[in-house]
Design a protein around this motif. Structure first.
Motif, PDB file in Angstrom:
ATOM      1  N   ALA A   1     -33.571 -32.232  38.540  1.00 46.22           N
ATOM      2  CA  ALA A   1     -33.608 -30.821  38.524  1.00 46.22           C
ATOM      3  C   ALA A   1     -32.476 -30.250  39.482  1.00 46.22           C
ATOM      4  CB  ALA A   1     -34.895 -30.670  39.630  1.00 46.22           C
TER       5      ALA A   1
ATOM      6  N   GLU B   1     -35.999 -37.891  39.723  1.00 44.49           N
ATOM      7  CA  GLU B   1     -36.674 -36.528  39.158  1.00 44.49           C
ATOM      8  C   GLU B   1     -36.230 -35.176  39.976  1.00 44.49           C
ATOM      9  OE1 GLU B   1     -40.821 -37.035  38.877  1.00 44.49           O
ATOM     10  OE2 GLU B   1     -40.973 -38.188  37.163  1.00 44.49           O
TER      11      GLU B   1
ATOM     12  N   THR C   1     -30.160 -27.107  37.965  1.00 46.19           N
ATOM     13  CA  THR C   1     -30.548 -25.868  38.547  1.00 46.19           C
ATOM     14  C   THR C   1     -29.188 -25.567  39.511  1.00 46.19           C
ATOM     15  OG1 THR C   1     -31.665 -26.646  40.484  1.00 46.19           O
ATOM     16  CG2 THR C   1     -32.938 -25.893  38.656  1.00 46.19           C
TER      17      THR C   1
END
Ligand code: NAD
Length: 354
Positions: free
Chosen positions: A340, A336, A344
């Motif tokens: 992310a 995860e 980003t």
């Protein structure tokens, strides 16, 4: 050790489900009681291979002789199949990635605990010989203290099959191969992950990643570069590792490889400059003669038992699982964080893996 064999029904008789029948047959403690697949053609394939094909999952769960459900379906239905198994009082072996998210996995472990049943995830690549050779080098300092590990798998066939292309079914290479490579690293390196940066590739135009690169920095100073590619017509080595006293490489699954270490006995000589391209270099010249020793790879580290023997011991209450659920949860949380970080374009440091 129990004298009777533990009976397993394989749910999802596709590529991996049928491979499990072979692996289980090789293990004297377990036996395949049958299979269940949603597709009629896969049920016929099961019958043709000599395994009873149950007509429905309900029929499997209602069969008192079935002790364990082995889940080898696409990833999005692992959870619901596992929860129903626990409600029926069965143990579960589940394929990787065990769930679509860490939250889903927590629900699964809680259900297992409430039912007093075992949930073990098939992180089988902890047993891969190439990985165990690297683990041996890491644990025993064969090339000094390992400070950088590069773990890669490269293919040239794109994303295979059908559901692996679909995000809602848990497709993509980070969930498919990434989960293995990350599990290996976290199993081996006894230090917390301090930061993660990553990028995913979408070269083939799918809605899921067809490969990725992740850089993990561990608190003990070890850096790991993990890369999966499916458009690599020339492959890089499976492992390239650097230690304070040498370098190791494993090229392929056949364990072609070597270690090159500093020769402590040799007099320290300045390397002779070489012409490199149109320039001259001493820094990049090969080590002077006798300065290094080239050796074969060390033997692989041993694990206590095979996955299936360990599972049989665990359900008999005779051993701890080699693949522990908190370790599986940590890997899902790391995945995860990798998603992310890629989304980003940031290095992620505020971890909640532990
Ligand atoms: P696959 O597509 O070859 O087989 C999946 C099978 O599940 C199909 O036959 C499909 O009809 C069946 N199925 C789908 N939904 C079902 C349901 N609700 N109930 C019963 N059957 C259902 O896929 P695969 O490559 O065998 O992968 C299956 C699982 O195994 C995945 O989780 C995958 O990540 C994992 N896998 C693990 C390894 C490993 O080395 N550990 C290797 C390959 C695949």
């Amino acid at each position: 050790m129990s004298s009777h064999k533990h009976t397993i029904v394989i749910v999802g008789y596709g590529g991996m489900g049928s491979y499990h029948t072979q692996l289980i047959e090789e293990n004297g403690r377990l036996e395949v009681a049958g299979t269940f697949d949603l597709l009629a053609e896969r049920r016929s394939a099961s019958e043709a291979a000599g395994y009873t094909a149950y007509a429905s999952y309900e029929e499997v769960l209602a069969d008192p002789k079935v002790g364990t459900i082995l889940i080898a379906t696409p990833n999005d239905v692992h959870k619901e199949i596992a929860l129903a198994a626990f409600r029926a009082g069965k143990h579960v072996i589940c394929e990787k990635p065990v769930a679509m998210s860490s939250d889903e996995f927590i629900e699964m472990t809680q259900a297992a605990e409430s039912a007093g049943r075992v949930l073990m995830v098939h992180q089988n690549r902890r047993w891969d010989e190439d990985f165990r050779v690297i683990k041996e080098m890491y644990d025993h300092g064969t090339i000094g203290s390992l400070f950088q590990l590069e773990s890669r798998v490269h293919g040239a066939n794109g994303i295979p099959g059908d559901w692996r292309h679909v995000k809602a079914q848990g497709g993509g290479m980070l969930l498919d191969w990434g989960v293995h490579l990350l599990d290996q690293l976290l199993f081996m390196i006894d230090s917390k992950v301090a930061s993660v940066s990553s990028s995913l590739s979408f070269i083939l135009g799918n809605e899921v990643d067809d490969g990725f690169e992740a850089v993990l920095q561990f608190e003990n100073g070890v850096k790991a570069i993990v890369e999966v590619g499916t458009t690599n017509f020339i492959t890089l080595p499976r492992w390239y590792v650097k230690g304070t006293e040498g370098t190791g490489v494993i090229e392929d699954w056949s364990l072609t490889g070597r270690i090159v270490t500093r020769n402590q006995e040799s007099e320290k000589l300045e390397p002779t400059p070489i012409r490199a391209g149109v320039g001259l270099t001493k820094t990049m010249a090969p080590p002077s003669e006798g300065a290094t020793i080239t050796e074969a790879l060390p033997p692989a580290a041993e694990l206590a038992s095979s996955f299936y023997t360990n599972f049989a011991d665990v359900i008999e209450g005779a051993a701890e699982p080699i693949v522990k659920n908190p370790e599986v949860l940590r890997v899902l949380k790391l995945i995860e964080a990798i998603f992310a970080a890629a989304e980003t374009n940031q290095t992620i440091k505020d971890f909640d893996l532990y």
